[in-house]
Design an enzyme around this catalytic site. Sequence first.
Site, PDB file in Angstrom:
ATOM      1  N   ARG A   1       0.837  -1.187   0.000  1.00 22.27           N
ATOM      2  CA  ARG A   1       0.000   0.000   0.000  1.00 22.27           C
ATOM      3  C   ARG A   1       0.881   1.250   0.000  1.00 22.27           C
ATOM      4  NH1 ARG A   1      -5.321   1.430   3.046  1.00 22.27           N
ATOM      5  NH2 ARG A   1      -5.553  -0.790   3.220  1.00 22.27           N
TER       6      ARG A   1
ATOM      7  N   THR B   1      -0.724   7.600  -1.261  1.00 21.95           N
ATOM      8  CA  THR B   1      -2.037   7.512  -1.935  1.00 21.95           C
ATOM      9  C   THR B   1      -2.956   6.480  -1.276  1.00 21.95           C
ATOM     10  OG1 THR B   1      -1.291   5.760  -3.409  1.00 21.95           O
ATOM     11  CG2 THR B   1      -0.944   8.030  -4.158  1.00 21.95           C
TER      12      THR B   1
ATOM     13  N   ASP C   1      -5.856 -10.537  11.543  1.00 26.12           N
ATOM     14  CA  ASP C   1      -4.927 -10.429  10.412  1.00 26.12           C
ATOM     15  C   ASP C   1      -4.572 -11.834   9.918  1.00 26.12           C
ATOM     16  OD1 ASP C   1      -2.320 -10.392   8.999  1.00 26.12           O
ATOM     17  OD2 ASP C   1      -2.465  -8.245   9.376  1.00 26.12           O
TER      18      ASP C   1
ATOM     19  N   ASP D   1      -0.719 -12.679   9.664  1.00 31.17           N
ATOM     20  CA  ASP D   1      -0.098 -12.881  10.979  1.00 31.17           C
ATOM     21  C   ASP D   1      -0.535 -14.200  11.592  1.00 31.17           C
ATOM     22  OD1 ASP D   1       1.416 -10.613  10.974  1.00 31.17           O
ATOM     23  OD2 ASP D   1       0.007  -9.409  12.143  1.00 31.17           O
TER      24      ASP D   1
HETATM   25  N1  URA Z   1      -6.749  -8.341   5.999  1.00 27.94           N
HETATM   26  C1  URA Z   1      -6.768  -9.204   7.040  1.00 27.94           C
HETATM   27  O1  URA Z   1      -5.869 -10.023   7.202  1.00 27.94           O
HETATM   28  N2  URA Z   1      -7.793  -9.114   7.917  1.00 27.94           N
HETATM   29  C2  URA Z   1      -8.807  -8.240   7.787  1.00 27.94           C
HETATM   30  O2  URA Z   1      -9.727  -8.238   8.605  1.00 27.94           O
HETATM   31  C3  URA Z   1      -8.764  -7.350   6.676  1.00 27.94           C
HETATM   32  C4  URA Z   1      -7.719  -7.417   5.808  1.00 27.94           C
END
Ligand code: URA
Length: 209
Positions: free
Chosen positions: A104, A108, A200, A203
């Site tokens: 990302r 922007t 996530d 993770d």
């Molecule tokens: N990416 C993720 O790993 N979890 C989310 O909730 C949104 C994007």
Amino acid sequence: MSKVYVFDHPLIQHKLTYIRDKNTGTKEFRELVDEVATLMAFEITRDMPVEEIEIETPVTVAKTKVLSGKKLAIVPILRAGIGMVDGVLKLIPAAKVGHIGLYRDPATLKPVEYYAKLPADVEERDFIIVDPMLATGGSAVEAIHSLKKRGAKNIKFMCLIAAPEGVKAIQEEHADVDIYIAALDEKLNDHGYIVPGLGDAGDRLFGTK
Ligand code: URA
């Protein structure tokens, strides 16, 4: 308009519950994502074309079916998409695997491609992009652009959990790309996480924080 298919098979929903559970550790999380990817691959390939061939069984000559369509390629979006690849390959072991990496841009906030490696015969293949989470849809939309600009014509997008915002983003930008999900969740929170979601995905898959 792209179609949205929610795979509400009981096994998928059961496993997804434990994927969501914050008490599920890395090993089990990884195994469950792998299993759900296999189950989703079974569903997503339902429309694969078949043709009749003639074979000899030990008893007689028989007309039976084999797959006849284009060959497949699976493309995980780095890094969390990697967690779904082996599960799909269990059912489609001859599929090629491409990779797309996006970051990302801090200015922007738009996804920018930093890595793309696809099979050489892009135009001859059907593609399944995999990423566990479809959140804002920014990465998914960009990954689809990336495949299209290299010649891909038939693309499906498969994820575990989608937010309505992400589904809308793909539908608006890529009306020809159907979306295959295990669950459509409520919304995104202020940090861009899907609610209720699973946290996530990268993770939790790789044990990082
Ligand atoms: N990416 C993720 O790993 N979890 C989310 O909730 C949104 C994007």
